[in-house]
Scaffold this active site. Structure first.
Site, PDB file in Angstrom:
ATOM      1  N   GLU A 163      31.997  40.325  27.639  1.00  0.00           N
ATOM      2  CA  GLU A 163      30.916  40.320  28.429  1.00  0.00           C
ATOM      3  C   GLU A 163      30.130  41.521  27.903  1.00  0.00           C
ATOM      4  OE1 GLU A 163      31.740  40.444  32.751  1.00  0.00           O
ATOM      5  OE2 GLU A 163      29.665  40.226  33.321  1.00  0.00           O
ATOM      6  N   LYS A 222      34.631  40.424  45.929  1.00  0.00           N
ATOM      7  CA  LYS A 222      33.734  41.775  45.764  1.00  0.00           C
ATOM      8  C   LYS A 222      32.328  41.446  46.629  1.00  0.00           C
ATOM      9  CE  LYS A 222      34.588  43.184  41.181  1.00  0.00           C
ATOM     10  NZ  LYS A 222      35.576  41.867  40.358  1.00  0.00           N
ATOM     11  N   HIS A 224      33.614  29.885  38.951  1.00  0.00           N
ATOM     12  CA  HIS A 224      34.073  31.298  38.556  1.00  0.00           C
ATOM     13  C   HIS A 224      33.082  31.944  39.528  1.00  0.00           C
ATOM     14  CE1 HIS A 224      34.309  34.707  35.321  1.00  0.00           C
ATOM     15  NE2 HIS A 224      33.626  35.028  36.468  1.00  0.00           N
ATOM     16  N   HIS A 244      33.385  35.645  42.657  1.00  0.00           N
ATOM     17  CA  HIS A 244      34.252  37.128  42.915  1.00  0.00           C
ATOM     18  C   HIS A 244      33.834  37.312  44.434  1.00  0.00           C
ATOM     19  CE1 HIS A 244      35.091  38.422  38.791  1.00  0.00           C
ATOM     20  NE2 HIS A 244      33.970  37.831  38.508  1.00  0.00           N
ATOM     21  N   ASP A 289      29.460  33.359  39.494  1.00  0.00           N
ATOM     22  CA  ASP A 289      29.907  34.637  39.426  1.00  0.00           C
ATOM     23  C   ASP A 289      29.595  35.381  40.565  1.00  0.00           C
ATOM     24  OD1 ASP A 289      31.322  36.424  37.617  1.00  0.00           O
ATOM     25  OD2 ASP A 289      29.827  36.924  36.333  1.00  0.00           O
ATOM     26  N   ASN A 290      29.272  36.750  40.429  1.00  0.00           N
ATOM     27  CA  ASN A 290      28.991  37.822  41.629  1.00  0.00           C
ATOM     28  C   ASN A 290      27.915  37.566  42.410  1.00  0.00           C
ATOM     29  OD1 ASN A 290      30.479  39.101  39.109  1.00  0.00           O
ATOM     30  ND2 ASN A 290      30.949  40.410  40.484  1.00  0.00           N
ATOM     31  N   HIS A 335      38.038  36.578  31.575  1.00  0.00           N
ATOM     32  CA  HIS A 335      36.676  37.301  31.184  1.00  0.00           C
ATOM     33  C   HIS A 335      36.704  37.579  29.922  1.00  0.00           C
ATOM     34  CE1 HIS A 335      36.256  37.082  35.699  1.00  0.00           C
ATOM     35  NE2 HIS A 335      35.163  37.484  35.638  1.00  0.00           N
TER      36      HIS A 335
HETATM   37 ZN   LIG Z   1      33.274  37.034  36.819  1.00  0.00          ZN
END
Ligand SMILES: [Zn+2]
Length: 433
Positions: A229, A80, A75, A77, A327-328, A226
């Protein structure tokens, strides 16, 4: 330390029970056993208990250093990633992240911009020892027409080094435009991607989920959500996804990320949700670093009082597959991070208590996400499998998780790779204006 030749033997390495298959050995209470690994032609030709067989004179003694299979990050991104210098989160909140990223995407995400940042992220992940990555791709118009071709090019460029997968990302309300969503599902299927949406308590959530499942079934796609959250106890979309999966008779893989609000809900509600999640066979991924950053941030005068992560222990106790992921990285959703799954595992150990006992939690960064992503043979060390592993300095969990292990050795197809982290300055020209 790792010889640059087709076949060799590593002796006295420390392997973990949860990430090694076919090793008959007495594992200690931390799950470790000492072993010898033979490598031939890019594969692991054998794994044997240390001291059981006679070693060749040129065997390399690793003195008990931990060896783990290469990581699987399910997972991320990377579309981004690294926009922070030009678009920071103004206040560290989820809404701040959403608005900042949306504005940056509309203004700056050309194919070249996305490709260069993606490549930067993949070089980091590769250098840290990751061999497979799933990224979400913001797919609100017109971005889907820009980012999906970039992903396809990037997947080809990285083939053999990083197995790259992509899932589309859009708010569930985007599904209301049935014609457009069907077109997106077809595009995702053409790219052999995964169908993904962000779920929250839209008034017509059940109907929208049915459309998501209908498209996944029609095009033979796995799903990636997602969900929830937020700390809002009324957010129960995880349960709605499980119910929708059951009543649609869905047979593909479903991965659900975040599920933060579950940790805030009353026990009975939690039990009901977990029963349904287990019955539907959903897999869950927690994103501990991003959750720690965004959740429970109210204003700059209060101290966060909860960790933001979901109930992974309770899930695992029910046989629900549980993973953790990056994640990010360096974008408005998370100011830090470098796609280093050792950092993720170290942070998960602290935030989620992956200890006392460690048990099979190491699977959460390797074998479990590999199963969810349908990567045969990844995330586990096994005779006959690829010689893709990481040699650490640490000889125990406390040694492994107390230092960054920046000098780890990453072996791919039997050879130590050059571990070159990209220089941030490479992205400077994308950050101006
Ligand atoms: Zn995410």
């Amino acid at each position: 330390m790792i010889p640059d030749k087709a076949s060799y033997r590593l002796a006295n390495v420390r392997l973990h029970a949860s990430l090694t298959s076919g090793l008959a050995a007495a594992f200690d209470s931390d799950g470790f056993a000492l072993a010898d690994i033979s490598v031939a032609d890019g594969k692991i030709s054998s794994i044997a208990s240390h001291g059981k067989s006679k070693l060749p004179a040129d065997a390399i003694d690793l003195a008990g250093r931990i060896v783990l299979p290469c990581f699987v990050d399910c997972h991320t991104h990377i579309d981004k990633g690294h926009i922070w210098p030009r678009k920071p989160n103004p206040d560290g909140t989820f809404m701040g992240a959403l608005n900042a990223t949306g504005a940056d995407r509309a203004a700056r995400w050309s194919a070249e911009d996305v490709a260069r940042r993606m490549d930067f992220s993949l070089r980091s992940a590769y250098a840290h020892g990751t061999k497979a990555v799933r990224t979400h791709l913001d797919s609100v118009p017109p971005q889907e027409e820009i980012s999906w071709p970039v992903f396809e090019t990037m997947r080809e460029r990285w083939r053999g080094r990083i197995d790259l997968q992509a899932a589309c990302l859009l708010g569930i309300e985007g599904v209301r435009d049935k014609k457009w969503f069907e077109k997106l599902a077809k595009r995702v299927a053409a790219a052999k991607g995964v169908l993904g949406v962000v779920t929250y308590m839209a008034p017509d959530l059940e109907e929208l989920l049915d459309q998501v499942f209908a498209q996944a079934i029609k095009h033979g796609l796995d799903l990636d959500f997602h969900a929830d959250e937020t700390d809002d106890v009324a957010a129960i979309s995880l349960k709605k996804i499980a119910e929708a999966s059951l009543w649609n008779g869905f047979e593909g893989n479903i991965l659900v990320g975040h599920c933060c609000s579950l940790a805030r809900q009353p026990d009975l509600e939690v039990l009901d949700t977990l029963d349904k999640v287990a019955k539907a066979g959903l897999a869950i991924v927690s994103l501990p670093m991003c959750n720690l950053y965004l959740q429970d941030r109210r204003n700059n005068e209060t101290t966060p009082r909860w960790r933001g992560v979901t109930l992974l222990h309770e899930m695992k106790a029910r046989g629900i597959k549980a993973a953790v992921a990056s994640d990010n990285t360096r974008d408005p959703f998370h100011a830090y991070g470098d796609l280093d799954m050792l950092e993720v595992y170290r942070m998960a150990t602290r935030i989620l208590h992956f200890d006392h006992p460690v048990g099979d939690w190491p699977r959460a960064v390797a074998a479990t996400p590999a199963e969810v992503m349908r990567l045969d043979g990844a995330g586990v060390l096994v005779a006959g499998g690829s010689a893709d592993f990481i040699v650490f300095k640490g000889r125990s969990w406390t040694e492994l998780l107390s230092r960054p292990e920046s000098d780890r050795i990453v072996v791919r197809d039997g050879r130590a790779i050059e571990r070159q982290l990209p220089d941030y300055a490479e992205l400077d020209e994308l950050m101006v204006g």
